[in-house]
Design a protein around this motif. Structure first.
Motif, PDB file in Angstrom:
ATOM      1  N   GLY A 175       4.943   9.382 -14.596  1.00 26.95           N
ATOM      2  CA  GLY A 175       4.400   9.411 -14.946  1.00 26.95           C
ATOM      3  C   GLY A 175       2.398   9.610 -15.484  1.00 26.95           C
ATOM      4  N   ALA A 176       2.680   7.913 -15.035  1.00 27.96           N
ATOM      5  CA  ALA A 176       1.046   7.501 -14.717  1.00 27.96           C
ATOM      6  C   ALA A 176       0.217   8.617 -12.993  1.00 27.96           C
ATOM      7  N   THR A 177      -1.383   8.693 -13.622  1.00 30.28           N
ATOM      8  CA  THR A 177      -2.271   9.820 -13.661  1.00 30.28           C
ATOM      9  C   THR A 177      -2.531   9.200 -12.007  1.00 30.28           C
ATOM     10  N   LEU A 178      -2.340   8.018 -12.017  1.00 33.16           N
ATOM     11  CA  LEU A 178      -2.576   7.070 -10.887  1.00 33.16           C
ATOM     12  C   LEU A 178      -1.429   5.526 -10.704  1.00 33.16           C
ATOM     13  N   ALA A 179      -1.636   5.492  -9.676  1.00 37.67           N
ATOM     14  CA  ALA A 179      -0.396   4.473  -9.563  1.00 37.67           C
ATOM     15  C   ALA A 179      -1.663   3.361  -8.312  1.00 37.67           C
ATOM     16  N   VAL A 180      -1.787   1.796  -8.270  1.00 39.71           N
ATOM     17  CA  VAL A 180      -2.034   1.885  -7.136  1.00 39.71           C
ATOM     18  C   VAL A 180      -1.018   0.143  -7.053  1.00 39.71           C
ATOM     19  N   PRO A 181      -1.690  -0.159  -5.331  1.00 42.32           N
ATOM     20  CA  PRO A 181      -0.332  -0.956  -5.174  1.00 42.32           C
ATOM     21  C   PRO A 181      -1.077  -2.553  -5.909  1.00 42.32           C
ATOM     22  N   ASP A 182      -0.323  -2.910  -6.057  1.00 38.28           N
ATOM     23  CA  ASP A 182      -0.936  -4.539  -6.937  1.00 38.28           C
ATOM     24  C   ASP A 182       0.020  -4.861  -6.043  1.00 38.28           C
ATOM     25  N   GLY A 183       0.583  -5.235  -5.478  1.00 40.74           N
ATOM     26  CA  GLY A 183       1.140  -6.182  -4.418  1.00 40.74           C
ATOM     27  C   GLY A 183       1.270  -6.096  -2.958  1.00 40.74           C
ATOM     28  N   GLN A 184       0.574  -7.536  -2.541  1.00 36.31           N
ATOM     29  CA  GLN A 184       0.244  -6.763  -0.743  1.00 36.31           C
ATOM     30  C   GLN A 184       1.559  -6.635   0.025  1.00 36.31           C
ATOM     31  N   PRO A 185       2.239  -6.872  -0.202  1.00 36.71           N
ATOM     32  CA  PRO A 185       4.193  -6.261   0.813  1.00 36.71           C
ATOM     33  C   PRO A 185       3.883  -4.472   0.727  1.00 36.71           C
ATOM     34  N   LEU A 186       3.437  -4.032  -0.792  1.00 34.20           N
ATOM     35  CA  LEU A 186       3.237  -2.651  -1.236  1.00 34.20           C
ATOM     36  C   LEU A 186       2.112  -1.973  -0.004  1.00 34.20           C
ATOM     37  N   VAL A 187       1.196  -2.423   0.032  1.00 38.89           N
ATOM     38  CA  VAL A 187      -0.224  -2.335   1.015  1.00 38.89           C
ATOM     39  C   VAL A 187       0.572  -2.664   2.601  1.00 38.89           C
ATOM     40  N   TRP A 188       1.162  -3.578   2.627  1.00 35.87           N
ATOM     41  CA  TRP A 188       2.079  -3.926   4.055  1.00 35.87           C
ATOM     42  C   TRP A 188       2.988  -2.465   4.338  1.00 35.87           C
ATOM     43  N   ALA A 189       3.776  -1.897   3.376  1.00 32.54           N
ATOM     44  CA  ALA A 189       5.124  -1.133   3.531  1.00 32.54           C
ATOM     45  C   ALA A 189       3.722   0.368   3.517  1.00 32.54           C
ATOM     46  N   LEU A 190       3.052   0.584   2.925  1.00 29.26           N
ATOM     47  CA  LEU A 190       1.889   1.663   3.135  1.00 29.26           C
ATOM     48  C   LEU A 190       1.209   1.887   3.765  1.00 29.26           C
ATOM     49  N   ARG A 191       0.290   0.689   4.813  1.00 28.23           N
ATOM     50  CA  ARG A 191       0.037   0.744   5.888  1.00 28.23           C
ATOM     51  C   ARG A 191       1.411   1.076   7.268  1.00 28.23           C
ATOM     52  N   ALA A 192       2.421   0.541   7.299  1.00 27.59           N
ATOM     53  CA  ALA A 192       3.240   0.592   8.194  1.00 27.59           C
ATOM     54  C   ALA A 192       4.071   2.418   8.137  1.00 27.59           C
ATOM     55  N   LEU A 193       4.199   2.887   6.815  1.00 24.31           N
ATOM     56  CA  LEU A 193       4.146   4.322   7.027  1.00 24.31           C
ATOM     57  C   LEU A 193       3.132   5.026   7.071  1.00 24.31           C
TER      58      LEU A 193
END
Length: 248
Positions: free
Chosen positions: A52-70
Motif C-alpha cells: 500500500g506504500a506510495t513508494l518503497a525504497v531499498p534500505d538494505g544493501q542486500p536489496l540493492v544487490w538483488a535489484l542489480r542482479a535482476l
C-alpha cells in the motif's frame, strides 16, 4: 519476491517528496529492509501495508544487490536515516513543518528533537509523540490524529520499527491531513545518539545487520536468524527464474 522497490537515489526521492508536499497529495513511504520484505511474504497485514506504500525504497544493501542482479544496474541504497537527514537539511532551508511519531520513550523523543534542531538550525519540528508499547485505544488514536493535524505538519516521520510503522501508516493514511508519512525505522535512535550506526565499510559490505546484532543481540537475534537465511533462499529461486526467463 513480491515487493516493488524504487530504482532511484536520494535526490530523486527527496524531489518526489517535495513534489508530493507541493501538490498536497497524500502518500506514505517505507524504507524497506530485508526483514520487512520477508515479513511481507508471511504476514498478510504486513504485505498489505508494504504494497500500500506510495513508494518503497531499498534500505538494505542486500536489496540493492538483488535489484542489480535482476537487471537494474542503476539501483542504489536509500537508507532511512540518511534520507531523513538529507530531507531535514532541505526542510530547514525551506521551512517545511514536520512531526515526529515514535521513539523509545518521551525522553528519547525529546533528545531526538534537540539533536535535530542542533544539527539543522531553523528546522521546524511542530510536534511529536512517543506511543506506548501497546495498541492505542480509539480515543487515543483520535487524540494523536487531532494533534498531528492541528500541528500543520507536511511530513510525519514514523520511527516505531518495521513492520509496526508500515501497518500504522496504512491505517492512518486516510485519517491524516499531512501529505507525507515516512517510515524510517531505527533512524530515531541513530539521530538521537542512543544507538551507534555501523561503520560505512560494514554498511557497504552488507554487514550492518551483524553490527546491529552485536549491539542489541537480545532484541535482534531472532529477526536475523529467521529472515536472513530465508531471504537468501527465496532470492536464489527468484534469480534462477529470472535467468531462465532472460535466456528464453
Amino acid at each position: 519476491m513480491g515487493v516493488q522497490l524504487a530504482v532511484s537515489d536520494y535526490d530523486e526521492v527527496i524531489e518526489w517528496m517535495e513534489a508530493m508536499i507541493a501538490a498536497d497529495a497524500p502518500g506514505y513511504v517505507t524504507a524497506a529492509a530485508v526483514n520487512l520484505v520477508m515479513s511481507a511474504r508471511e504476514d498478510p497485514q504486513t504485505r498489505a501495508a508494504v504494497l500500500g506504500a506510495t513508494l518503497a525504497v531499498p534500505d538494505g544493501q542486500p536489496l540493492v544487490w538483488a535489484l542489480r542482479a535482476l537487471g537494474n544496474p542503476r539501483a542504489t541504497r536509500v537508507y532511512g536515516p540518511d534520507l531523513m537527514a538529507r530531507f531535514c537539511a532541505r526542510a530547514a532551508a525551506a521551512g517545511t513543518p514536520m512531526y515526529l511519531y515514535g521513539g523509545r520513550s518521551p525522553s528519547a523523543l525529546e533528545l531526538l528533537e534537540a539533536r535535530l534542531r542542533e544539527r539543522f538550525p531553523g528546522l521546524r519540528i511542530v510536534g511529536g509523540f512517543s506511543p506506548p508499547f501497546r495498541e492505542l485505544s480509539e480515543a487515543e488514536e483520535r487524540d494523536v490524529i487531532e494533534a498531528i493535524d492541528s500541528s500543520g505538519a507536511a511530513v510525519v516521520w514514523v520511527g516505531t520499527g518495521q513492520p509496526k510503522q508500515e501497518k500504522w501508516m496504512l491505517r492512518m493514511r486516510p485519517r491524516l491531513a499531512a501529505p507525507l508519512l515516512v517510515g524510517v525505522g531505527a533512524a530515531f535512535d541513530f539521530h538521537a545518539g542512543l544507538v551507534p550506526q555501523a561503520p560505512t565499510w560494514m554498511q557497504r559490505a552488507g554487514l550492518e545487520w551483524l553490527y546491529r546484532l552485536s549491539r542489541e543481540p537480545r532484541r535482534l537475534w531472532r529477526r536475523y536468524a529467521r529472515y536472513n537465511p530465508r531471504f537468501i533462499a527465496c532470492f536464489a529461486r527468484q534469480y534462477v527464474r529470472h535467468r531462465r526467463g532472460a535466456g528464453g
